[in-house]
Every structure is written in structure tokens, then in C-alpha cells.
Design a protein around this motif. Structure first.
Motif, mmCIF file in Angstrom:
data_model
loop_
_atom_site.group_PDB
_atom_site.id
_atom_site.type_symbol
_atom_site.label_atom_id
_atom_site.label_comp_id
_atom_site.label_asym_id
_atom_site.label_seq_id
_atom_site.Cartn_x
_atom_site.Cartn_y
_atom_site.Cartn_z
ATOM 1 N N LYS A 290 -17.876 105.127 20.779
ATOM 2 C CA LYS A 290 -17.409 104.055 21.269
ATOM 3 C C LYS A 290 -17.852 103.824 22.233
ATOM 4 O O LYS A 290 -16.295 104.951 22.771
ATOM 5 C CB LYS A 290 -16.545 103.258 20.473
ATOM 6 C CG LYS A 290 -16.418 101.744 20.409
ATOM 7 C CD LYS A 290 -14.869 101.717 19.237
ATOM 8 C CE LYS A 290 -14.511 100.428 20.161
ATOM 9 N NZ LYS A 290 -13.353 100.041 19.351
ATOM 10 N N GLU A 291 -18.280 103.057 23.756
ATOM 11 C CA GLU A 291 -17.516 103.119 25.191
ATOM 12 C C GLU A 291 -16.192 102.644 25.243
ATOM 13 O O GLU A 291 -15.761 101.888 24.346
ATOM 14 C CB GLU A 291 -18.847 102.563 25.615
ATOM 15 C CG GLU A 291 -19.651 103.618 25.986
ATOM 16 C CD GLU A 291 -20.855 103.012 26.620
ATOM 17 O OE1 GLU A 291 -21.211 102.875 27.682
ATOM 18 O OE2 GLU A 291 -21.768 101.364 26.734
ATOM 19 N N ASP A 292 -16.111 102.824 25.956
ATOM 20 C CA ASP A 292 -14.536 101.844 26.799
ATOM 21 C C ASP A 292 -15.228 100.446 27.189
ATOM 22 O O ASP A 292 -15.708 100.161 27.163
ATOM 23 C CB ASP A 292 -13.627 102.633 28.066
ATOM 24 C CG ASP A 292 -13.432 104.208 27.858
ATOM 25 O OD1 ASP A 292 -13.715 104.516 26.524
ATOM 26 O OD2 ASP A 292 -13.587 104.782 29.182
ATOM 27 N N GLY A 293 -13.763 99.794 25.979
ATOM 28 C CA GLY A 293 -14.576 98.430 26.725
ATOM 29 C C GLY A 293 -14.502 97.545 25.245
ATOM 30 O O GLY A 293 -14.782 96.211 25.194
ATOM 31 N N THR A 294 -14.654 98.624 24.739
ATOM 32 C CA THR A 294 -15.935 97.541 23.116
ATOM 33 C C THR A 294 -14.797 96.581 22.607
ATOM 34 O O THR A 294 -13.100 97.133 22.172
ATOM 35 C CB THR A 294 -16.612 98.465 22.263
ATOM 36 O OG1 THR A 294 -15.901 99.601 21.521
ATOM 37 C CG2 THR A 294 -17.264 98.767 22.779
ATOM 38 N N SER A 295 -14.714 95.717 21.791
ATOM 39 C CA SER A 295 -13.661 95.016 20.774
ATOM 40 C C SER A 295 -13.557 95.684 19.755
ATOM 41 O O SER A 295 -14.150 96.464 18.994
ATOM 42 C CB SER A 295 -14.329 93.764 20.337
ATOM 43 O OG SER A 295 -15.652 93.775 19.781
ATOM 44 N N MET A 296 -13.005 95.384 18.667
ATOM 45 C CA MET A 296 -12.624 96.007 17.337
ATOM 46 C C MET A 296 -13.437 95.496 16.350
ATOM 47 O O MET A 296 -14.646 95.196 16.718
ATOM 48 C CB MET A 296 -10.933 94.861 16.713
ATOM 49 C CG MET A 296 -10.014 95.315 17.650
ATOM 50 S SD MET A 296 -8.488 94.079 17.022
ATOM 51 C CE MET A 296 -9.149 94.635 15.610
ATOM 52 N N ILE A 297 -13.481 96.462 15.166
ATOM 53 C CA ILE A 297 -14.422 96.629 14.417
ATOM 54 C C ILE A 297 -15.654 96.830 14.587
ATOM 55 O O ILE A 297 -17.002 96.498 13.804
ATOM 56 C CB ILE A 297 -14.461 95.303 13.244
ATOM 57 C CG1 ILE A 297 -15.196 94.417 13.376
ATOM 58 C CG2 ILE A 297 -12.776 95.851 12.409
ATOM 59 C CD1 ILE A 297 -15.651 93.272 12.431
ATOM 60 N N ARG A 298 -16.188 97.440 16.039
ATOM 61 C CA ARG A 298 -17.392 98.117 16.473
ATOM 62 C C ARG A 298 -18.324 98.955 15.241
ATOM 63 O O ARG A 298 -19.298 99.147 14.674
ATOM 64 C CB ARG A 298 -17.353 98.022 17.631
ATOM 65 C CG ARG A 298 -16.837 96.873 18.378
ATOM 66 C CD ARG A 298 -19.086 96.636 18.532
ATOM 67 N NE ARG A 298 -18.324 95.028 18.996
ATOM 68 C CZ ARG A 298 -19.418 93.869 19.426
ATOM 69 N NH1 ARG A 298 -20.588 93.987 18.501
ATOM 70 N NH2 ARG A 298 -18.950 92.603 19.740
ATOM 71 N N PHE A 299 -17.401 99.769 14.845
ATOM 72 C CA PHE A 299 -17.468 100.801 14.085
ATOM 73 C C PHE A 299 -18.505 100.834 12.540
ATOM 74 O O PHE A 299 -19.244 100.985 12.593
ATOM 75 C CB PHE A 299 -16.627 102.448 13.620
ATOM 76 C CG PHE A 299 -17.063 103.034 12.718
ATOM 77 C CD1 PHE A 299 -17.783 104.234 12.645
ATOM 78 C CD2 PHE A 299 -16.496 103.357 10.886
ATOM 79 C CE1 PHE A 299 -18.292 105.276 12.145
ATOM 80 C CE2 PHE A 299 -16.853 103.558 10.188
ATOM 81 C CZ PHE A 299 -17.793 104.863 10.714
ATOM 82 N N GLU A 300 -17.654 99.220 12.285
ATOM 83 C CA GLU A 300 -17.709 98.784 11.082
ATOM 84 C C GLU A 300 -19.400 98.558 11.101
ATOM 85 O O GLU A 300 -20.408 97.397 10.056
ATOM 86 C CB GLU A 300 -16.545 98.169 10.310
ATOM 87 C CG GLU A 300 -15.879 98.876 9.642
ATOM 88 C CD GLU A 300 -14.612 99.157 11.284
ATOM 89 O OE1 GLU A 300 -13.537 99.580 10.461
ATOM 90 O OE2 GLU A 300 -15.228 98.930 12.213
#
Length: 158
Positions: A44-54
Motif C-alpha cells: 500500500k503506497e503512502d497516501g492511500t485511503s482507508m480500507i484499501r487492503f479490503e
């Protein structure tokens, strides 16, 4: 069944993150999973928003579960919402029908995993997923479209 290797997964992710920076994408999150949707690698790159893993996981899960790109799963959800609601519920809400999830195939066309990319537009996420797969010397469903019925290739919802 063969599974994707950690080296292949890491090469896919690195290629996607490089390409995303080159074409000025928003910050990306990328997951590669084995058959059965077990996580092989995630970044996950720096600056991504929440729940990107999901979201990334849900796209990869949708591609594996439905045997087609997660973008086609989204189209199916629009065409048959009751059917897809049932499948999403049956998956424990793990499926995310939105473009960016593709099956990963080896040189013989065997499914060895899936990828989920999220962070930019649906089309760009899917384009980046294919780029990463190709950068690792592997194949997408589209590359294997001539393998016939036994390969389970679905490029449309028909």
C-alpha cells in the motif's frame, strides 16, 4: 494446482507501482493472492485511503470466485443484482465487484492466483493489473482466450 511464487508476486507489485508513478496515478494498493484467495503479497503506497487492503482483496476474490475479471463481475452485478447479492452474501461480503481484479495464469494457461489493484479509476486499476502480470512473464485471461472451454476463460458475461 500450481500457485504463484513470492518472487512472481513481488515482481508484479513492483511493476505496477513503478507504472503507476510513471503515469501519475493516485496512490495505489496492490494484492496478489494464491488460488483459494490466500494472500501472497500486499503493498500500500503512502497516501492511500482507508480500507484499501479490503478493496484490493475483494477484487482479487471476485476474480477467482467468478472466474473472470472483477470488472465483468461488476457488470454481472448490474445485470443480475439479486443473483450477485446472494453470491456476495455467500462469500461473507468478501467479493468486491469493481474493476481492478484479474486472474493470473501461467504459461500453460493454468490459474495460479489473482491480483487486486485499487486507488485510481476502475479502468486504470485493471490496466495496471494486466501490466503487472505481463511484467512478471505471466498471462491474463485475455492472453489465454484461445485455450477453449476447458480453460474456463470468461471475457464476457455471456
Amino acid at each position: 494446482m500450481t500457485a504463484i511464487t513470492l518472487d512472481q508476486a513481488n515482481r508484479i507489485i513492483a511493476a505496477i507501482l513503478r507504472r503507476g508513478a510513471e503515469i501519475d496515478c493516485r496512490p495505489l494498493s496492490v494484492i496478489v493472492v494464491e488460488p483459494g484467495c490466500k494472500v501472497k503479497a500486499f503493498q500500500k503506497e503512502d497516501g492511500t485511503s482507508m480500507i484499501r487492503f479490503e478493496m484490493a482483496f475483494g477484487k482479487a476474490y471476485a476474480a477467482l470466485a467468478m472466474g473472470r475479471s472483477s470488472k465483468l463481475v461488476r457488470v454481472r452485478a448490474e445485470e443480475k443484482p439479486i443473483f450477485m447479492r446472494y453470491l456476495i452474501d455467500a462469500s461473507g461480503d468478501q467479493m468486491f465487484p469493481e474493476g481492478g481484479g484479474l486472474q493470473i495464469r501461467d504459461a500453460d494457461g493454468e490459474v495460479i492466483g489473482a491480483i487486486g489493484v485499487t486507488g485510481d479509476t476502475e479502468d486504470r486499476d485493471e490496466e495496471l493489473a494486466a501490466h503487472g502480470i505481463h511484467a512478471a512473464g505471466l498471462k491474463t485471461d485475455d492472453d489465454c482466450k484461445d485455450l477453449g472451454r476447458s480453460a474456463g476463460i470468461r471475457l464476457t458475461n455471456k
